[in-house]
Design a protein around this motif. Sequence first.
Motif, PDB file in Angstrom:
ATOM      1  N   THR A 242       0.786  -1.197   0.047  1.00 55.25           N
ATOM      2  CA  THR A 242      -0.080   0.078   0.361  1.00 55.25           C
ATOM      3  C   THR A 242       0.870   0.970  -0.393  1.00 55.25           C
ATOM      4  OG1 THR A 242      -1.557  -1.616   1.346  1.00 55.25           O
ATOM      5  CG2 THR A 242      -1.789   1.499   0.718  1.00 55.25           C
ATOM      6  N   GLU A 243       2.380   0.780   0.390  1.00 55.95           N
ATOM      7  CA  GLU A 243       3.211   2.173   0.863  1.00 55.95           C
ATOM      8  C   GLU A 243       3.378   2.614  -0.235  1.00 55.95           C
ATOM      9  OE1 GLU A 243       3.476   4.282   3.684  1.00 55.95           O
ATOM     10  OE2 GLU A 243       1.678   3.409   4.666  1.00 55.95           O
ATOM     11  N   ALA A 244       3.762   1.531  -1.363  1.00 53.83           N
ATOM     12  CA  ALA A 244       4.475   1.333  -2.709  1.00 53.83           C
ATOM     13  C   ALA A 244       3.341   2.137  -4.010  1.00 53.83           C
ATOM     14  CB  ALA A 244       4.759   0.165  -3.621  1.00 53.83           C
ATOM     15  N   MET A 245       1.852   2.021  -3.228  1.00 52.00           N
ATOM     16  CA  MET A 245       1.106   2.197  -3.890  1.00 52.00           C
ATOM     17  C   MET A 245       0.927   3.250  -4.514  1.00 52.00           C
ATOM     18  SD  MET A 245      -3.262   2.165  -4.062  1.00 52.00           S
ATOM     19  CE  MET A 245      -3.046   3.373  -2.850  1.00 52.00           C
ATOM     20  N   LYS A 246       0.999   4.483  -3.170  1.00 52.66           N
ATOM     21  CA  LYS A 246       0.947   6.256  -2.845  1.00 52.66           C
ATOM     22  C   LYS A 246       2.121   6.016  -3.625  1.00 52.66           C
ATOM     23  CE  LYS A 246      -1.215   4.847   1.706  1.00 52.66           C
ATOM     24  NZ  LYS A 246      -0.856   5.375   3.706  1.00 52.66           N
ATOM     25  N   GLN A 247       3.147   5.578  -3.761  1.00 51.68           N
ATOM     26  CA  GLN A 247       4.503   6.299  -4.442  1.00 51.68           C
ATOM     27  C   GLN A 247       4.183   6.460  -5.832  1.00 51.68           C
ATOM     28  OE1 GLN A 247       6.750   8.072  -2.048  1.00 51.68           O
ATOM     29  NE2 GLN A 247       6.112   7.265  -0.471  1.00 51.68           N
ATOM     30  N   ILE A 248       3.656   5.610  -5.835  1.00 47.11           N
ATOM     31  CA  ILE A 248       3.216   5.705  -7.733  1.00 47.11           C
ATOM     32  C   ILE A 248       1.804   6.615  -7.729  1.00 47.11           C
ATOM     33  CG2 ILE A 248       2.002   3.965  -9.270  1.00 47.11           C
ATOM     34  CD1 ILE A 248       3.460   1.637  -7.993  1.00 47.11           C
ATOM     35  N   VAL A 249       0.807   6.701  -6.866  1.00 49.86           N
ATOM     36  CA  VAL A 249      -0.189   7.715  -7.265  1.00 49.86           C
ATOM     37  C   VAL A 249       0.742   8.850  -7.248  1.00 49.86           C
ATOM     38  CG1 VAL A 249      -1.980   8.644  -6.618  1.00 49.86           C
ATOM     39  CG2 VAL A 249      -1.826   5.858  -6.681  1.00 49.86           C
ATOM     40  N   HIS A 250       1.235   9.772  -6.518  1.00 45.70           N
ATOM     41  CA  HIS A 250       1.775  10.342  -5.340  1.00 45.70           C
ATOM     42  C   HIS A 250       2.973  11.001  -7.021  1.00 45.70           C
ATOM     43  CE1 HIS A 250       3.198  14.122  -3.504  1.00 45.70           C
ATOM     44  NE2 HIS A 250       4.710  13.185  -3.666  1.00 45.70           N
ATOM     45  N   TYR A 251       3.252  10.214  -7.304  1.00 48.09           N
ATOM     46  CA  TYR A 251       4.351  10.532  -8.051  1.00 48.09           C
ATOM     47  C   TYR A 251       4.100  10.716  -9.757  1.00 48.09           C
ATOM     48  CZ  TYR A 251       8.372  10.227 -12.219  1.00 48.09           C
ATOM     49  OH  TYR A 251       8.850  10.680 -13.316  1.00 48.09           O
ATOM     50  N   LEU A 252       3.001  10.144 -10.138  1.00 43.95           N
ATOM     51  CA  LEU A 252       1.819   9.789 -10.750  1.00 43.95           C
ATOM     52  C   LEU A 252       1.511  11.260 -11.161  1.00 43.95           C
ATOM     53  CD1 LEU A 252       1.007   6.414 -12.954  1.00 43.95           C
ATOM     54  CD2 LEU A 252       2.403   7.886 -13.459  1.00 43.95           C
ATOM     55  N   SER A 253       0.624  12.024 -10.285  1.00 44.28           N
ATOM     56  CA  SER A 253      -0.426  12.959 -10.339  1.00 44.28           C
ATOM     57  C   SER A 253       0.797  14.057 -10.203  1.00 44.28           C
ATOM     58  CB  SER A 253      -1.082  12.942  -8.313  1.00 44.28           C
ATOM     59  OG  SER A 253      -1.585  12.026  -8.883  1.00 44.28           O
ATOM     60  N   SER A 254       1.400  14.217  -8.956  1.00 38.69           N
ATOM     61  CA  SER A 254       2.778  14.970  -9.360  1.00 38.69           C
ATOM     62  C   SER A 254       2.676  16.003 -10.145  1.00 38.69           C
ATOM     63  CB  SER A 254       3.493  15.477  -7.564  1.00 38.69           C
ATOM     64  OG  SER A 254       4.054  14.327  -7.654  1.00 38.69           O
ATOM     65  N   ILE A 255       3.328  14.461 -11.232  1.00 37.52           N
ATOM     66  CA  ILE A 255       4.179  15.500 -12.575  1.00 37.52           C
ATOM     67  C   ILE A 255       3.951  16.228 -12.888  1.00 37.52           C
ATOM     68  CG2 ILE A 255       6.413  14.148 -11.936  1.00 37.52           C
ATOM     69  CD1 ILE A 255       4.841  12.518 -14.285  1.00 37.52           C
ATOM     70  N   TYR A 256       2.226  15.529 -13.016  1.00 38.01           N
ATOM     71  CA  TYR A 256       1.462  16.436 -13.665  1.00 38.01           C
ATOM     72  C   TYR A 256       0.277  18.002 -13.555  1.00 38.01           C
ATOM     73  CZ  TYR A 256       1.724  12.413 -17.089  1.00 38.01           C
ATOM     74  OH  TYR A 256       2.551  11.606 -18.121  1.00 38.01           O
ATOM     75  N   GLN A 257       0.756  17.796 -11.795  1.00 37.53           N
ATOM     76  CA  GLN A 257       0.294  18.925 -11.511  1.00 37.53           C
ATOM     77  C   GLN A 257       0.192  20.030 -11.573  1.00 37.53           C
ATOM     78  OE1 GLN A 257      -1.645  18.128  -8.018  1.00 37.53           O
ATOM     79  NE2 GLN A 257      -2.089  20.666  -8.111  1.00 37.53           N
ATOM     80  N   ASP A 258       1.198  20.535 -12.356  1.00 35.91           N
ATOM     81  CA  ASP A 258       0.999  22.487 -12.797  1.00 35.91           C
ATOM     82  C   ASP A 258       0.319  22.489 -14.178  1.00 35.91           C
ATOM     83  OD1 ASP A 258       2.829  22.049 -11.111  1.00 35.91           O
ATOM     84  OD2 ASP A 258       5.622  22.137 -12.328  1.00 35.91           O
ATOM     85  N   ARG A 259       0.398  21.171 -14.813  1.00 38.78           N
ATOM     86  CA  ARG A 259      -0.501  21.720 -16.108  1.00 38.78           C
ATOM     87  C   ARG A 259      -2.058  21.408 -16.148  1.00 38.78           C
ATOM     88  NH1 ARG A 259       2.008  16.814 -20.020  1.00 38.78           N
ATOM     89  NH2 ARG A 259       3.842  16.009 -19.249  1.00 38.78           N
ATOM     90  N   ASN A 260      -2.368  21.048 -14.655  1.00 40.77           N
ATOM     91  CA  ASN A 260      -3.614  20.578 -14.712  1.00 40.77           C
ATOM     92  C   ASN A 260      -4.291  20.771 -12.955  1.00 40.77           C
ATOM     93  OD1 ASN A 260      -6.828  19.543 -14.386  1.00 40.77           O
ATOM     94  ND2 ASN A 260      -5.875  17.504 -15.299  1.00 40.77           N
ATOM     95  N   ASP A 261      -4.548  22.302 -12.969  1.00 37.52           N
ATOM     96  CA  ASP A 261      -4.330  22.906 -11.565  1.00 37.52           C
ATOM     97  C   ASP A 261      -5.808  21.902 -10.931  1.00 37.52           C
ATOM     98  OD1 ASP A 261      -2.651  24.203 -11.912  1.00 37.52           O
ATOM     99  OD2 ASP A 261      -3.613  26.396 -12.650  1.00 37.52           O
ATOM    100  N   ASN A 262      -6.909  21.243 -12.059  1.00 40.86           N
ATOM    101  CA  ASN A 262      -8.522  21.146 -11.312  1.00 40.86           C
ATOM    102  C   ASN A 262      -8.385  19.803 -11.250  1.00 40.86           C
ATOM    103  OD1 ASN A 262      -9.122  23.803 -11.963  1.00 40.86           O
ATOM    104  ND2 ASN A 262     -10.330  23.205 -13.445  1.00 40.86           N
ATOM    105  N   LEU A 263      -6.621  18.829 -11.017  1.00 43.19           N
ATOM    106  CA  LEU A 263      -6.714  17.382 -10.544  1.00 43.19           C
ATOM    107  C   LEU A 263      -6.919  17.518  -9.246  1.00 43.19           C
ATOM    108  CD1 LEU A 263      -6.338  14.610 -12.560  1.00 43.19           C
ATOM    109  CD2 LEU A 263      -3.717  15.484 -11.142  1.00 43.19           C
ATOM    110  N   ARG A 264      -8.107  16.488  -9.027  1.00 46.73           N
ATOM    111  CA  ARG A 264      -8.545  16.163  -7.618  1.00 46.73           C
ATOM    112  C   ARG A 264      -7.334  15.354  -7.505  1.00 46.73           C
ATOM    113  NH1 ARG A 264     -14.857  16.333  -8.124  1.00 46.73           N
ATOM    114  NH2 ARG A 264     -14.947  18.966  -7.370  1.00 46.73           N
ATOM    115  N   GLN A 265      -6.537  14.791  -6.059  1.00 48.25           N
ATOM    116  CA  GLN A 265      -5.699  14.516  -5.652  1.00 48.25           C
ATOM    117  C   GLN A 265      -6.164  13.053  -4.642  1.00 48.25           C
ATOM    118  OE1 GLN A 265      -2.453  14.070  -6.469  1.00 48.25           O
ATOM    119  NE2 GLN A 265      -2.382  16.504  -7.972  1.00 48.25           N
ATOM    120  N   PRO A 266      -5.874  12.025  -5.455  1.00 44.96           N
ATOM    121  CA  PRO A 266      -6.413  11.010  -4.742  1.00 44.96           C
ATOM    122  C   PRO A 266      -5.876  10.751  -3.545  1.00 44.96           C
ATOM    123  CG  PRO A 266      -5.206   9.954  -6.551  1.00 44.96           C
ATOM    124  CD  PRO A 266      -5.213  11.738  -6.354  1.00 44.96           C
ATOM    125  N   MET A 267      -4.789  11.135  -3.085  1.00 44.08           N
ATOM    126  CA  MET A 267      -4.143  11.285  -1.965  1.00 44.08           C
ATOM    127  C   MET A 267      -5.403  11.509  -0.621  1.00 44.08           C
ATOM    128  SD  MET A 267      -1.744  11.082  -4.042  1.00 44.08           S
ATOM    129  CE  MET A 267      -0.972  12.440  -4.089  1.00 44.08           C
TER     130      MET A 267
END
Length: 441
Positions: free
Chosen positions: A12-37
Motif C-alpha cells: 500500500t505504501e508503494a501504491m501511494k508513492q506511485i500515485v503521488h509521483y504520477l499525479s504530482s508530475i502533472y500537477q502543474d499542467r492541471n490545476d483542477n486535478l483532484r488528488q487521490p491522496m
Amino acid sequence: FLLSGQSGSGKTEAMKQIVHYLSSIYQDRNDNLRQPMEVFPILESFGNAKTILNNNSSRFGKYLHIHILHGVVVGTSLSNYLLEKSRVVFQANKERNYHVFYELLEGMNDWDKEKLYLQGAETYYYLNQGGACTLKGKQEKQDFQLLLKCLETIGLHANQISNIWAILSSILHLGNICFSSYESESFEVARIFSEAEARRIGSLLQISCETLQTVITHKVTVIMSVSVFFFVTETYSTVEMTVHQLMARKMNAIAKALYSVLFEWLLEQINDWLSPAEMDSTVGVVDIYGFEDLEVNSFEQLCINFANEQLQNFLNKTLLSQEQEEYNKEQIPWYPVQLKNFHSCLELISSRPNGILRILNDQTCVPQATDHTFLQKCHYHHATNPFYIKPKNPIPVFTIHHYAGPVTYQVHNFLNKNQDQFRTEIVELFTRSRIKVNQLT
Ligand SMILES: Nc1ncnc2c1ncn2[C@@H]1O[C@H](COP(=O)(O)OP(=O)(O)OP(=O)(O)O)[C@@H](O)[C@H]1O
C-alpha cells in the motif's frame, strides 16, 4: 502495476508513492486535478485494521485506475474487491476491528457521542474481542479530524456524515444485544433481553424497534405469497446450533451488511468526486491484501491466499511464460526459467466440481452439512493431490501448498462464514428506514 507480497511488506505504501509521483508530475499542467491522496485517509479508516502482521493492514482489494487524456493525468477512480466483512463482527486475538470505530469513539466530542449512545471502545463486543482496543502510536483523535475533513472534501453534507456515524453506532449496539430464551410448546424460543439496545438501534436507524425485534427473533417463510413469521426455535437450527448462536448469527449478518453497504456507498461518493469526465487511456494499480500465514488460519485466509495465488499465476504467465515464448519465437538465446505449476494449486481450490471452494459452496446449501462433513469431502477428493495435505491425526484441519509456502487451515466455522446470509425480511426492514442506508440521504 501489480503489487504483490506478504501482508506488511509495503504494497500500500508503494501504491501511494506511485500515485503521488504520477499525479504530482502533472500537477502543474492541471490545476483542477483532484488528488487521490485526499481520499486515502477515508479508505484507511474504513478499510484498514490492525492485524497480527500489520498495524495498518488493508482488508480489501483496491484496483486504482489513473486516467489519462492526451498524455496528461486527468483523474482517478477505484474499484474495490473482497472487503473482509467478517472483521466487523469478529477479530482474532491482538487484532482490531476497522480503524474508523476507534477513531470515532476517541475523536468525537462527548455531546455528540451521547446523542449516539456511545461509550468507550472496551464496552463493545465487536471492538474488544482481540483485546487490543488501543494501538500504540496511532493518533485516533487526529485521524478522526482528518477523516472528517476528507469526508467534507469529497462533498458530503453534515447530515450525510451524521448518518454515517449513526450507522456505525448502530452496528456497535447490535453487537451488544443479549438474548434470553424460554420454553414454548416444548421448543426453546429466543427473546431479546437487552431491549434498551434494540430501542437505541431503532432510533439511530429510524426503524421501528418492535419490527427490528420481530425480524431478529423470528424466521419468515413465504407461503402463497404471504410472509408468515415463526419464532426462531431449535428445530430451525442446523446441526450443532443453539437458539443463542442462531440469534448471534442474525445480528452478525445485519452488522456485516450495514457496514459493507456503507463502504460501497462511500466508494461511490469517492469515485464521483475523483473521476474525470473524459479520458483516453488508463494506468491500473492493483493492491490487494497480502499473503497470510497466521497462527490460526481460517476461511478469510483461504480467500486472501487464493486471490494472491491467482495474481501470482497471472504474473508468472505474463512476465515469464509469454516472454519466454516470444524469445523462442524470435530465436533469441535464453536460459529457460523453470516455473512451478501454480495452476494445479488454483485447480485444487476452485475447479468444478470438486475444488475446495466448490465443495464449500455445495455444503453451505445442504441443511445437515457441518464443517466436519465439508472436511471429509475435501479429504475424500484431494487426499492424493500433491498440493493438499490431509493431517495424520483426525484433527479438523487441511493444508495447502501455496506458491509462498504451506498454510494449514482450521475448518471451524467455514460453513457459517461462507453462508453470509441476508434474509429478505431484513432487507425490507431497512427499506422502511428513513435513513436510506445505500443513499444516506
Ligand atoms: N516505503 C516505506 N517507507 C516507510 N515505511 C514503510 C514503507 N513501506 C512499508 N512501510 C511500513 O510498513 C507498514 C506496512 O506497509 P503496508 O501497509 O504498505 O503493507 P502491505 O503490504 O500493504 O500490507 P497488507 O497486505 O497487510 O495490507 C507500513 O504501515 C509502514 O509502517
